[in-house]
Write an enzyme that holds these catalytic residues in place. Structure first.
Site, PDB file in Angstrom:
ATOM      1  CB  ALA A 153      -6.831 -31.596  20.556  1.00  0.00           C
TER       2      ALA A 153
ATOM      3  CG  HIS B 117      -0.487 -30.800  23.410  1.00  0.00           C
ATOM      4  ND1 HIS B 117       0.753 -30.273  23.197  1.00  0.00           N
ATOM      5  CD2 HIS B 117      -0.917 -31.251  22.205  1.00  0.00           C
ATOM      6  CE1 HIS B 117       1.087 -30.411  21.932  1.00  0.00           C
ATOM      7  NE2 HIS B 117       0.082 -30.992  21.289  1.00  0.00           N
TER       8      HIS B 117
ATOM      9  N   GLY C 175       2.555 -28.484  24.716  1.00  0.00           N
ATOM     10  CA  GLY C 175       3.396 -28.111  23.567  1.00  0.00           C
ATOM     11  C   GLY C 175       2.869 -26.818  22.950  1.00  0.00           C
ATOM     12  CG  HIS C 176      -0.943 -26.694  20.956  1.00  0.00           C
ATOM     13  ND1 HIS C 176      -1.581 -27.873  21.270  1.00  0.00           N
ATOM     14  CD2 HIS C 176      -0.792 -26.701  19.605  1.00  0.00           C
ATOM     15  CE1 HIS C 176      -1.807 -28.558  20.166  1.00  0.00           C
ATOM     16  NE2 HIS C 176      -1.336 -27.881  19.142  1.00  0.00           N
TER      17      HIS C 176
ATOM     18  N   GLY D 174       6.167 -25.852  16.365  1.00  0.00           N
ATOM     19  CA  GLY D 174       6.898 -26.791  17.209  1.00  0.00           C
ATOM     20  C   GLY D 174       7.830 -27.666  16.377  1.00  0.00           C
TER      21      GLY D 174
ATOM     22  CG  ASP E  45       4.410 -31.414  13.787  1.00  0.00           C
ATOM     23  OD1 ASP E  45       4.190 -32.632  13.675  1.00  0.00           O
ATOM     24  OD2 ASP E  45       3.743 -30.678  14.523  1.00  0.00           O
TER      25      ASP E  45
ATOM     26  CD  GLN F 261       3.266 -28.366  10.366  1.00  0.00           C
ATOM     27  OE1 GLN F 261       2.329 -28.964   9.873  1.00  0.00           O
ATOM     28  NE2 GLN F 261       3.210 -27.851  11.581  1.00  0.00           N
TER      29      GLN F 261
ATOM     30  CB  SER G 216      -3.703 -33.032  19.283  1.00  0.00           C
ATOM     31  OG  SER G 216      -3.243 -31.708  19.390  1.00  0.00           O
TER      32      SER G 216
HETATM   33  O1  PAF Z   1       0.877 -28.393  13.084  1.00  0.00           O
HETATM   34  C1  PAF Z   1      -0.365 -28.271  12.984  1.00  0.00           C
HETATM   35  O2  PAF Z   1      -1.118 -28.376  13.952  1.00  0.00           O
HETATM   36  C2  PAF Z   1      -0.961 -28.001  11.618  1.00  0.00           C
HETATM   37  O3  PAF Z   1      -0.285 -28.668  10.615  1.00  0.00           O
HETATM   38  C3  PAF Z   1      -1.089 -26.491  11.284  1.00  0.00           C
HETATM   39  C4  PAF Z   1       0.278 -25.850  11.174  1.00  0.00           C
HETATM   40  C5  PAF Z   1      -1.907 -25.797  12.359  1.00  0.00           C
HETATM   41  C6  PAF Z   1      -1.794 -26.307   9.935  1.00  0.00           C
HETATM   42  O4  PAF Z   1      -3.081 -26.842   9.962  1.00  0.00           O
END
Ligand code: PAF
Length: 288
Positions: free
Chosen positions: A39, A41, A43-44, A154, A157, A160, A193
């Site tokens: 999905a 966008h 950002g990706h 990114g 998160d 994360q 997403s």
């Molecule tokens: O940030 C994400 O989209 C997910 O947590 C990742 C890092 C792809 C792991 O599934």
């Protein structure tokens, strides 16, 4: 695969095939990796752009990782747009896409439990139990297959990112974890997403999350940390579409709660809020 023939990149579904491709690279070839759940966008795309600029080969994975969802419905409803994603990746000059199935990624049961200390206990760790262990499981498995020199994440998160940095340090993984700034819509909403799950009305209200964080940053010279926290939650909870799950102001290096603006740390305000039924996260750096 025939219908993807016009795309200018390799698409692999199996670990052994992508490994074979990677092993065929000339010695010294640098690999940049962008793990995603699809999905895609802007950002990706900004992460992919960074990798395309910096690395010889850019690899993107698309895998909606069941292990990181603590809510079955959330997993079921997560947006899936593979055909569009592949076109987007081809246009973005991605070289290789890895699209494994669940059986391929979890061919053996993974009972590992990761302990990130305080980093994993607060905020998302508290509200989504098991989430970061699930993220760590898939990220370590993907790193194992791809062996990237750099991996791009990114800063939307934020927690994360901190967890993945710690994970790679603790396990001494030979990969450089690169942070990339949050990309925003014109009205400030952080690209995610999950935004595609918002109704038109919810989408309008969702912009209040960032405008409130932005106002909080402006107000931080006038109010205490405690008052800013209350103001943010109250402002957002007054909106009929929004329910705040948490808003914390934390020390960026260890995610411990900040008590006072005088503390000598970089301070980040992290929020999770539901807009309708869609759970969104965002953050703002109070020092930059
Ligand atoms: O940030 C994400 O989209 C997910 O947590 C990742 C890092 C792809 C792991 O599934």
């Amino acid at each position: 695969m025939a219908r993807y023939l016009e795309l200018s990149m390799d698409i692999f579904r199996y670990k052994k095939d992508i490994r074979k491709k990677i092993e065929s690279f000339k010695p010294g070839t640098t690999i940049g990796f962008v793990p995603t759940m699809g999905a895609l966008h802007k950002g990706h795309l900004s992460l992919i752009e960074c990798s395309v600029k910096q690395d010889d080969v850019t690899i993107v994975s698309i895998f909606v990782n069941p292990a990181q969802f603590n809510d079955k419905n959330d997993f079921k409803n997560y947006p899936k747009t593979l055909d569009t994603d592949l076109k987007v990746l081809s246009n973005a000059k991605c070289d290789i896409v890895f699209v494994p199935s669940e059986n391929e990624m979890y061919d053996k049961p993974d009972h590992r439990i990761f302990d990130f200390g305080n980093l994993g206990k607060v905020m998302e760790g508290k509200y989504r139990p098991g989430h970061f262990s699930g993220v760590a499981k898939i990220v370590t498995r993907l790193f194992d297959v791809i062996n990237p020199h750099k991996a791009y994440f990114g800063l939307k998160d934020f927690q994360q990112f901190a967890i993945i940095k710690k994970l790679t340090e603790d396990l001494k993984l030979p990969v450089n974890i690169i942070p990339c700034p949050t990309v925003r819509e014109n009205d400030g909403l952080a690209m995610s997403s999950r935004n595609s799950l918002l109704s038109a009305e919810e989408r309008k209200h969702a912009a209040l999350i960032y405008s409130t964080l932005f106002q909080a940053k402006k107000d931080s010279r006038k109010y205490t940390v405690g008052n800013i926290k209350k103001n943010v939650s109250n402002t957002l909870n007054e909106d009929p579409y929004i329910t705040v799950e948490y808003f914390e102001i934390v020390n960026a290096s260890n995610l411990a709660p900040v008590q006072s603006w005088n503390e000598p740390s970089v301070k980040v305000g992290c929020i999770a809020a539901k807009v309708g039924n869609v759970r969104l996260i965002d953050n703002i750096n109070f020092n930059s």
